[in-house]
Design an enzyme around this catalytic site. Structure first.
Site, short mmCIF file in Angstrom:
data_model
loop_
_atom_site.label_atom_id
_atom_site.label_comp_id
_atom_site.label_asym_id
_atom_site.label_seq_id
_atom_site.Cartn_x
_atom_site.Cartn_y
_atom_site.Cartn_z
N ILE A 12 0.84 -1.21 0.00
CA ILE A 12 0.00 0.00 0.00
C ILE A 12 0.87 1.25 0.00
N LYS A 34 12.43 -0.33 6.29
CA LYS A 34 13.49 -1.25 6.71
C LYS A 34 13.88 -2.22 5.59
N ALA A 80 4.25 1.35 7.87
CA ALA A 80 5.20 0.27 8.19
C ALA A 80 4.62 -0.68 9.23
N THR A 123 -6.38 -1.30 10.45
CA THR A 123 -7.13 -2.35 9.78
C THR A 123 -8.49 -2.60 10.45
N ASP A 124 -9.41 -3.16 9.68
CA ASP A 124 -10.71 -3.54 10.25
C ASP A 124 -10.57 -4.77 11.16
N GLU A 125 -9.41 -5.46 11.07
CA GLU A 125 -9.25 -6.69 11.87
C GLU A 125 -9.22 -6.42 13.36
N TYR A 150 -1.48 -10.55 14.90
CA TYR A 150 -1.42 -9.38 13.99
C TYR A 150 -2.42 -8.33 14.41
N LYS A 154 -1.95 -4.51 15.98
CA LYS A 154 -2.48 -3.29 15.34
C LYS A 154 -3.41 -2.56 16.31
N ASN A 179 -9.72 -5.30 3.42
CA ASN A 179 -8.69 -5.98 2.62
C ASN A 179 -8.43 -5.26 1.31
N TYR A 207 -8.60 -21.93 2.69
CA TYR A 207 -8.66 -22.36 4.09
C TYR A 207 -10.07 -22.81 4.47
N ASN A 249 -17.52 -14.38 -0.49
CA ASN A 249 -16.64 -15.26 0.28
C ASN A 249 -15.39 -15.65 -0.52
P1 NAD Z 1 3.36 -4.86 3.45
O1 NAD Z 1 3.68 -6.02 4.33
O2 NAD Z 1 3.19 -5.05 2.00
O3 NAD Z 1 4.48 -3.73 3.64
C1 NAD Z 1 5.01 -3.38 4.88
C2 NAD Z 1 6.21 -2.48 4.66
O4 NAD Z 1 6.69 -2.07 5.94
C3 NAD Z 1 7.36 -3.17 3.95
O5 NAD Z 1 7.90 -2.34 2.95
C4 NAD Z 1 8.39 -3.41 5.05
O6 NAD Z 1 9.71 -3.43 4.59
C5 NAD Z 1 8.11 -2.23 5.96
N1 NAD Z 1 8.51 -2.48 7.35
C6 NAD Z 1 8.23 -3.58 8.11
N2 NAD Z 1 8.80 -3.47 9.31
C7 NAD Z 1 9.44 -2.26 9.33
C8 NAD Z 1 10.19 -1.58 10.31
N3 NAD Z 1 10.44 -2.12 11.52
N4 NAD Z 1 10.69 -0.37 10.00
C9 NAD Z 1 10.47 0.20 8.78
N5 NAD Z 1 9.79 -0.42 7.82
C10 NAD Z 1 9.27 -1.64 8.09
O7 NAD Z 1 2.06 -4.20 4.10
P2 NAD Z 1 0.80 -3.52 3.38
O8 NAD Z 1 -0.14 -4.58 2.97
O9 NAD Z 1 1.29 -2.52 2.40
O10 NAD Z 1 0.15 -2.79 4.63
C11 NAD Z 1 0.53 -1.45 4.97
C12 NAD Z 1 -0.22 -1.03 6.22
O11 NAD Z 1 -1.62 -1.10 5.98
C13 NAD Z 1 0.05 -1.90 7.44
O12 NAD Z 1 0.12 -1.08 8.57
C14 NAD Z 1 -1.19 -2.82 7.52
O13 NAD Z 1 -1.45 -3.20 8.84
C15 NAD Z 1 -2.25 -1.89 6.98
N6 NAD Z 1 -3.39 -2.57 6.33
C16 NAD Z 1 -3.19 -3.41 5.27
C17 NAD Z 1 -4.27 -4.00 4.64
C18 NAD Z 1 -4.10 -4.91 3.45
O14 NAD Z 1 -5.10 -5.45 2.97
N7 NAD Z 1 -2.91 -5.10 2.93
C19 NAD Z 1 -5.56 -3.74 5.10
C20 NAD Z 1 -5.72 -2.91 6.20
C21 NAD Z 1 -4.63 -2.31 6.80
O1 TDX Z 2 -3.74 -19.23 1.11
C1 TDX Z 2 -4.70 -18.61 1.59
N1 TDX Z 2 -5.94 -19.19 1.58
C2 TDX Z 2 -7.05 -18.61 2.12
O2 TDX Z 2 -8.15 -19.18 2.09
C3 TDX Z 2 -4.59 -17.31 2.18
C4 TDX Z 2 -3.24 -16.62 2.22
C5 TDX Z 2 -5.71 -16.71 2.71
N2 TDX Z 2 -6.90 -17.35 2.70
C6 TDX Z 2 -8.08 -16.68 3.28
C7 TDX Z 2 -7.89 -16.12 4.67
C8 TDX Z 2 -8.81 -14.91 4.67
O3 TDX Z 2 -10.12 -15.30 5.01
O4 TDX Z 2 -8.38 -15.57 2.45
C9 TDX Z 2 -8.79 -14.43 3.22
C10 TDX Z 2 -7.84 -13.29 2.96
O5 TDX Z 2 -6.60 -13.65 3.55
P1 TDX Z 2 -5.33 -12.68 3.50
O6 TDX Z 2 -5.12 -12.24 2.10
O7 TDX Z 2 -4.22 -13.33 4.23
O8 TDX Z 2 -5.89 -11.39 4.28
P2 TDX Z 2 -6.49 -11.23 5.74
O9 TDX Z 2 -6.01 -12.26 6.67
O10 TDX Z 2 -7.97 -11.04 5.60
O11 TDX Z 2 -5.79 -9.82 6.16
C11 TDX Z 2 -5.60 -8.76 5.19
O12 TDX Z 2 -6.56 -7.77 5.34
C12 TDX Z 2 -6.48 -6.96 6.48
C13 TDX Z 2 -4.21 -8.16 5.30
O13 TDX Z 2 -3.25 -9.18 5.17
C14 TDX Z 2 -4.03 -7.42 6.58
O14 TDX Z 2 -2.78 -6.75 6.60
C15 TDX Z 2 -5.10 -6.40 6.70
O15 TDX Z 2 -5.03 -5.74 7.92
#
Ligand code: NAD
Ligand code: TDX
Length: 338
Positions: A12, A34, A80, A123-125, A150, A154, A179, A207, A249
Site C-alpha cells: 500500500i 526497513k 510500516a 485495519t478492520d481486523e 497481527y 495493530k 482488505n 482455508y 466469500n
Molecule cells: P506490506 O507487508 O506489503 O508492507 C510493509 C512495509 O513495511 C514493507 O515495505 C516493510 O519493509 C516495511 N517495514 C516492516 N517493518 C518495518 C520496520 N520495523 N521499520 C520500517 N519499515 C518496516 O504491508 P501492506 O499490505 O502494504 O500494509 C501497509 C499497512 O496497511 C500496514 O500497517 C497494515 O497493517 C495496513 N493494512 C493493510 C491492509 C491490506 O489489505 N494489505 C488492510 C488494512 C490495513
Molecule cells: O492461502 C490462503 N488461503 C485462504 O483461504 C490465504 C493466504 C488466505 N486465505 C483466506 C484467509 C482470509 O479469510 O483468504 C482471506 C484473505 O486472507 P489474506 O489475504 O491473508 O488477508 P487477511 O487475513 O484477511 O488480512 C488482510 O486484510 C487486512 C491483510 O493481510 C491485513 O494486513 C489487513 O489488515
C-alpha cells in the site's frame, strides 16, 4: 509540504507514494522503510530520480534514526508494519516489536518534532469477527476485539496513537480499512497468491470451507481515502474505509479469478483452516462519505480482472519475489498441501 511515509516500499505504501507524487507534485516525500521481506524498491524505480522523492533505509524501532529523519516533517503517514496474519501465527514477536514498539517510537518522535499530523494506517481486523449471514458491519463505534497476534498488535498501536492525542495533544488521525487488492501486493495474501499460483500451474489453497467473507478495497481507493483524511480530516478522529463488495466469500473470489484466467475449480485445494480465522468482515464507510466526501470508486469484478492482468504482465516482479526465503515460508505454512 513534506511527508514522511513509513513502509513505503510495501504494497500500500508503494501505491500511496506513486499516487501522492502524481497528484501533489510540489510535495516532498521521504520513504522510510526497513526493507523486510515485504519491502521492494523495484516498485518505485519510476520515481527514484524525482527530486521530490527520497528513500531512507531504516527501522521504525530505531529511536535515534527516527528522530533524525523526523526533522522538518509536516505529516507522517504510517504504513510500516508486519502485515500478514499467517506469519503472526507462526511467529508473533516481530509483530509486537514493529507494530507496537515501532509505532510508539514514531509517536514520541512526531511529538518532539511537532508534526502537523500523524496519520496511522490501521485495519478492520482490530474489530474482530462478524457472524456469517448477519448484516452487521464494523464502524468507528465498534468495540475492539482483535483475535490474531497481527490484529492485537495493530489494536495496541491504535490505542497508543489515540493516547498520544488525548494525553499529549499530538494531532492524529486513524483509518481502519478492509482488505486491499491491486498491483505490488506480496503474493502471500489471498488474491496475488491465487493469481501467481495459477500462472505457475499450481493449485490455490483455500482455508477451511472457503466461506469466510472479506470486504475488498481497491488499493487506489484506499490511497484516495488517506488523501481525504490528510487534507480534510479532523484531528483525533478515526475513519473506517471499505470497498464495493457485499459479502463475497473466499471461494467465490478464487472462482472468479480462475474463470478470468480460463481455469476451472479443479485447481482449488481445500487446506487446513487458519487458527482463529475471522469469519466475516464488513465495513460501514458512511462517516468518511458524509464528512469528507470519499467513497470507493473501483468495481470489484473490473479491478480484480485488471489486477489479474497486472500480475500476468509483471511476471518478472513476482517471480523475483517468490524466490528465496518465500519458498521456505510457503513450505512451513502449507506443509506441502499445495
Ligand atoms: P506490506 O507487508 O506489503 O508492507 C510493509 C512495509 O513495511 C514493507 O515495505 C516493510 O519493509 C516495511 N517495514 C516492516 N517493518 C518495518 C520496520 N520495523 N521499520 C520500517 N519499515 C518496516 O504491508 P501492506 O499490505 O502494504 O500494509 C501497509 C499497512 O496497511 C500496514 O500497517 C497494515 O497493517 C495496513 N493494512 C493493510 C491492509 C491490506 O489489505 N494489505 C488492510 C488494512 C490495513
Ligand atoms: O492461502 C490462503 N488461503 C485462504 O483461504 C490465504 C493466504 C488466505 N486465505 C483466506 C484467509 C482470509 O479469510 O483468504 C482471506 C484473505 O486472507 P489474506 O489475504 O491473508 O488477508 P487477511 O487475513 O484477511 O488480512 C488482510 O486484510 C487486512 C491483510 O493481510 C491485513 O494486513 C489487513 O489488515
Amino acid at each position: 509540504m513534506k511527508l514522511l511515509v513509513t513502509g513505503g516500499a510495501g504494497f500500500i505504501g508503494t501505491n500511496f507514494i506513486l499516487y501522492w507524487l502524481a497528484h501533489h507534485p510540489e510535495d516532498d516525500v521521504i520513504n522510510f522503510d526497513k526493507l523486510t521481506y515485504a519491502g521492494n524498491l523495484e516498485n518505485l524505480t519510476s520515481v527514484e530520480k524525482n527530486p521530490h522523492y527520497r528513500f531512507v533505509q531504516g527501522d521504525i524501532c530505531d529511536a535515534e534514526h527516527v528522530s533524525e529523519i523526523m526533522k522538518g516533517i509536516d505529516m507522517v503517514v504510517h504504513f510500516a508494519a508486519e502485515s500478514h496474519v499467517d506469519r503472526s501465527i507462526l511467529e508473533a514477536a516481530p509483530f509486537v516489536m514493529t507494530n507496537v514498539v515501532g509505532t510508539h517510537v514514531l509517536l514520541a518522535a512526531s511529538l518532539k518534532a511537532k508534526v502537523r499530523r500523524f496519520h496511522h494506517v490501521s485495519t478492520d481486523e482490530v474489530f474482530g469477527s462478524l457472524k456469517l449471514g448477519s448484516t452487521d458491519t464494523f464502524s468507528e463505534r465498534t468495540s475492539y476485539d482483535p483475535r490474531s497476534p497481527y490484529s492485537a498488535s495493530k489494536a495496541g498501536s491504535d490505542h497508543l496513537v489515540r493516547a498520544y492525542y488525548h494525553t499529549f495533544g499530538l494531532p492524529i488521525t486513524i483509518t481502519n480499512c478492509s482488505n486491499n487488492y491491486g498491483p505490488y501486493q506480496f503474493p502471500e495474501k489471498l488474491i496475488p497468491l491465487a493469481i501467481t499460483n495459477i500462472l505457475e500451474g499450481k493449485k490455490v489453497p483455500v482455508y477451511g470451507d472457503g466461506l469466510n467473507v472479506r470486504d475488498w478495497l481497491y488499493v487506489e481507493d484506499h490511497c484516495r481515502a488517506i488523501e481525504a483524511v490528510l487534507l480534510k480530516g479532523t484531528s483525533g478522529e478515526t475513519y473506517c474505509v471499505g470497498g464495493t463488495t457485499e459479502d463475497i466469500n473466499n471461494l467465490t473470489v478464487v472462482k472468479k479469478i480462475l474463470a478470468m484466467m480460463g481455469k476451472d475449480a479443479s485447481l482449488i485445494e481445500f487446506v487446513v483452516d487458519r487458527p482463529g480465522h475471522d469469519r466475516r468482515y464488513a465495513i460501514d464507510w458512511s462517516k468518511i462519505k458524509n464528512e469528507l466526501g470519499w467513497q470507493p470508486q473501483h468495481n470489484f469484478d473490473e479491478w480484480l480482472k485488471r489486477t489479474v492482468d497486472w500480475y500476468t504482465v509483471h511476471g518478472e516482479w513476482w517471480h523475483a519475489v517468490k524466490s528465496g526465503s518465500y519458498q521456505a515460508y510457503y513450505k512451513t505454512l502449507y506443509k506441502g498441501a499445495v
